[in-house]
Scaffold this motif. Structure first.
Motif, short mmCIF file in Angstrom:
data_model
loop_
_atom_site.label_atom_id
_atom_site.label_comp_id
_atom_site.label_asym_id
_atom_site.label_seq_id
_atom_site.Cartn_x
_atom_site.Cartn_y
_atom_site.Cartn_z
N MET A 1 35.09 61.19 17.71
CA MET A 1 34.25 61.57 16.97
C MET A 1 35.43 60.45 15.94
SD MET A 1 33.92 65.40 16.45
CE MET A 1 32.48 65.42 14.89
N PHE A 2 34.45 59.67 15.35
CA PHE A 2 35.52 58.78 14.54
C PHE A 2 34.23 58.18 12.63
CE2 PHE A 2 39.77 57.27 15.85
CZ PHE A 2 39.51 58.13 17.80
N PHE A 3 35.36 59.35 11.86
CA PHE A 3 34.75 58.95 10.32
C PHE A 3 35.74 58.14 9.58
CE2 PHE A 3 33.70 63.57 11.97
CZ PHE A 3 32.37 63.29 12.40
N PRO B 1 36.43 53.53 10.31
CA PRO B 1 35.89 51.80 11.39
C PRO B 1 37.44 52.55 11.86
CG PRO B 1 35.89 51.54 8.96
CD PRO B 1 36.31 52.86 9.11
N SER B 2 37.20 52.19 13.66
CA SER B 2 38.53 52.04 14.25
C SER B 2 38.16 51.35 15.31
CB SER B 2 38.90 53.60 14.93
OG SER B 2 39.52 53.41 15.66
N THR B 3 38.38 50.02 16.18
CA THR B 3 38.56 49.43 17.84
C THR B 3 39.56 50.68 18.44
OG1 THR B 3 37.63 46.97 16.45
CG2 THR B 3 38.40 47.75 18.74
N ARG B 4 40.52 50.24 18.01
CA ARG B 4 41.63 49.98 19.15
C ARG B 4 41.49 51.93 19.75
NH1 ARG B 4 42.93 45.76 17.65
NH2 ARG B 4 42.10 46.71 15.73
N THR B 5 42.02 52.36 18.33
CA THR B 5 42.09 53.62 18.88
C THR B 5 41.38 54.29 19.54
OG1 THR B 5 43.67 53.75 16.89
CG2 THR B 5 43.23 56.06 17.49
N ARG B 6 40.08 53.99 19.08
CA ARG B 6 38.86 54.50 19.34
C ARG B 6 37.99 54.59 21.10
NH1 ARG B 6 33.46 53.19 19.72
NH2 ARG B 6 34.14 51.04 17.82
N VAL B 7 38.59 53.75 20.85
CA VAL B 7 38.66 52.75 22.64
C VAL B 7 39.75 53.29 23.47
CG1 VAL B 7 37.48 51.15 23.93
CG2 VAL B 7 37.01 50.44 21.56
N SER B 8 40.98 52.93 22.59
CA SER B 8 41.59 53.57 23.83
C SER B 8 41.70 54.59 24.10
CB SER B 8 43.04 52.53 23.59
OG SER B 8 43.45 54.15 22.36
N PHE B 9 41.59 55.75 23.52
CA PHE B 9 41.58 57.26 23.60
C PHE B 9 40.01 57.46 24.70
CE2 PHE B 9 43.58 58.84 20.18
CZ PHE B 9 43.94 59.45 20.48
N GLY B 10 39.22 56.41 24.70
CA GLY B 10 37.89 56.81 25.44
C GLY B 10 38.34 56.36 27.12
N GLU C 1 30.82 59.85 21.91
CA GLU C 1 30.86 59.20 21.13
C GLU C 1 29.78 60.44 19.65
OE1 GLU C 1 33.86 55.66 21.11
OE2 GLU C 1 32.01 55.78 21.24
N THR C 2 30.75 60.15 18.37
CA THR C 2 30.03 59.84 17.38
C THR C 2 30.43 59.42 16.51
OG1 THR C 2 29.84 62.56 16.84
CG2 THR C 2 29.42 61.38 15.31
N THR C 3 30.90 58.13 15.58
CA THR C 3 31.25 57.19 14.65
C THR C 3 30.56 56.99 13.35
OG1 THR C 3 29.81 55.50 15.68
CG2 THR C 3 31.95 55.17 16.38
N GLY C 4 30.70 57.20 12.63
CA GLY C 4 30.56 57.48 10.61
C GLY C 4 29.75 58.15 10.51
N PHE C 5 29.47 58.48 9.02
CA PHE C 5 28.89 59.81 8.39
C PHE C 5 27.73 59.29 8.39
CE2 PHE C 5 33.76 60.14 6.06
CZ PHE C 5 33.40 61.23 6.96
N GLU C 6 27.30 58.33 9.05
CA GLU C 6 25.97 58.19 7.96
C GLU C 6 25.08 58.36 10.04
OE1 GLU C 6 28.03 54.40 9.90
OE2 GLU C 6 27.47 55.79 8.87
N ASN C 7 25.50 58.84 11.03
CA ASN C 7 25.05 59.37 12.13
C ASN C 7 25.62 60.68 11.96
OD1 ASN C 7 24.39 56.62 12.47
ND2 ASN C 7 25.81 56.09 13.28
N SER C 8 26.11 61.34 11.34
CA SER C 8 26.09 62.72 11.71
C SER C 8 25.85 63.61 10.71
CB SER C 8 27.65 62.59 11.54
OG SER C 8 28.63 63.99 11.43
#
Ligand code: NCD
Length: 337
Positions: free
Chosen positions: A50-52, A54-63, A75-82
């Protein structure tokens, strides 16, 4: 600490032994991270990502770390999609999503938000960054990188000499790294920042009270002359009230090959949590450093996989089962590592 079932919210949870335990498990993850072996130890497990912010490395490397242990990622990314955009509280979101996941990695712009979420969660939560406060998995991967990069020169984390450069006020990676260094001995830290972006005084104080030597400066060249590591950071523009204000500081401390050659000791290692701001007016680390063998930024990013795999294996208590559920890979994997 007991890892199994624990939230990872702050590096202050860790004693030195805990850090060493994480690093030894991270070392054992290398055959999997380097695609020589695959393991299915977390087959059937689900990571809620759940990344609210911006993130590339942290989000993708956790995944990716979770996938490499055999688990799946939602995955949930951004407030607008939550549903948070519909007014849902962190409490309700946590109660709901922790019913769908075995562990959650979360990033959120507000200080303390991930802790608040974790308090309502029924599964362990890892803080992927809460505003300008903390980013514990980044500090662990940074220290893991430091340890391996300086080993060839016979140096250790104890007695480390490090310069941290840039936005030390809002940079959560340097906040967590300084707090983590408090568990070690005899570190010399030069904090290089404009007056307005200096390290929060309580963090400086905790370094000094644990016996470390801290210098504060606003001059790059002289500060990087006698260090093992230069750790550069981006101006955290998203934390400023306006872009104009962030512009005042962007590009203030630029490291390039010429400055490196003239001022640094030959083996000084260059680190950055990334993203580095490569726009003309910023360039905290110039592209002309890309061929410098001491530029460790991409090895640092690669290490994120090892450390995050280690955290999942420890939290879900499968460290001793990883190799039992493994086999060699079937596909061509040459050249990358
Ligand atoms: C950092 C962050 O998000 O705090 N990035 C990262 O996680 N590697 C640093 C930054 O954004 O400047």
């Amino acid at each position: 600490m007991q890892f199994s079932g624990s939230h990872i919210l702050s590096v202050q949870q860790f004693e030195r032994d805990d850090v060493e335990r994480i690093f030894s498990v991270a070392d054992r993850m290398q055959p999997y991270a380097h695609r020589r072996r695959v393991t299915g130890v977390l087959d059937g497990a689900i990571l809620g990502s759940m990344f609210f912010e911006p993130s590339t490395r942290t989000r993708v490397s956790f995944g990716s770390a979770f996938n490499l242990l055999g688990g799946e990622v939602r995955e949930t990314t951004g407030f607008e999609n939550s549903a948070i955009a519909k007014g849902e509280s962190l409490y309700d979101t946590a109660r709901v999503l922790s019913g769908y996941s075995d562990v959650i990695a979360m990033r959120h712009p507000e200080v303390g938000s991930v802790g608040e979420f974790a308090a309502a969660s029924r599964v362990p939560v890892i803080n992927g960054g809460d505003g300008s406060n903390e980013h514990p998995s980044q500090a662990l991967l940074d220290l893991y990188t430091i340890r391996s990069e300086i080993a060839a020169s016979g140096r250790t984390i104890d007695q480390l000499r490090i310069a941290m450069v840039g936005d030390l006020r809002y940079g959560r990676t340097v906040h967590s790294l300084c707090k983590l260094l408090c568990a070690f001995k005899g570190v010399q830290i030069v904090l290089v920042a404009p007056q307005a972006l200096q390290m929060p005084p309580e963090i400086v104080e905790s370094l000094r009270s644990t016996g470390h030597k801290v210098l504060e400066s606003d001059r790059l060249e002289e500060s990087i002359a006698h260090v093992d590591i230069v750790y550069s950071t981006r101006i955290q523009e998203e934390r400023f009230s306006s872009q104009e204000e962030a512009d005042l500081y962007r590009g203030r401390f630029r490291l390039n090959q010429s400055i490196y050659t003239h001022h640094c000791e030959p083996n000084t290692v260059i680190m950055h949590p990334l993203p580095r701001d490569s726009r003309e007016h910023a360039r905290e680390l110039d592209d002309d450093l890309n061929d410098n063998p001491n530029l460790a930024i991409f090895r640092q990013a690669d290490n994120g996989i090892l450390v995050r795999m280690a955290l999942f294996a420890l939290i879900l208590d499968v460290v001793d089962q990883v190799d039992k559920h493994a086999r060699d890979v079937n596909w061509y994997t040459g050249g990358r590592f």
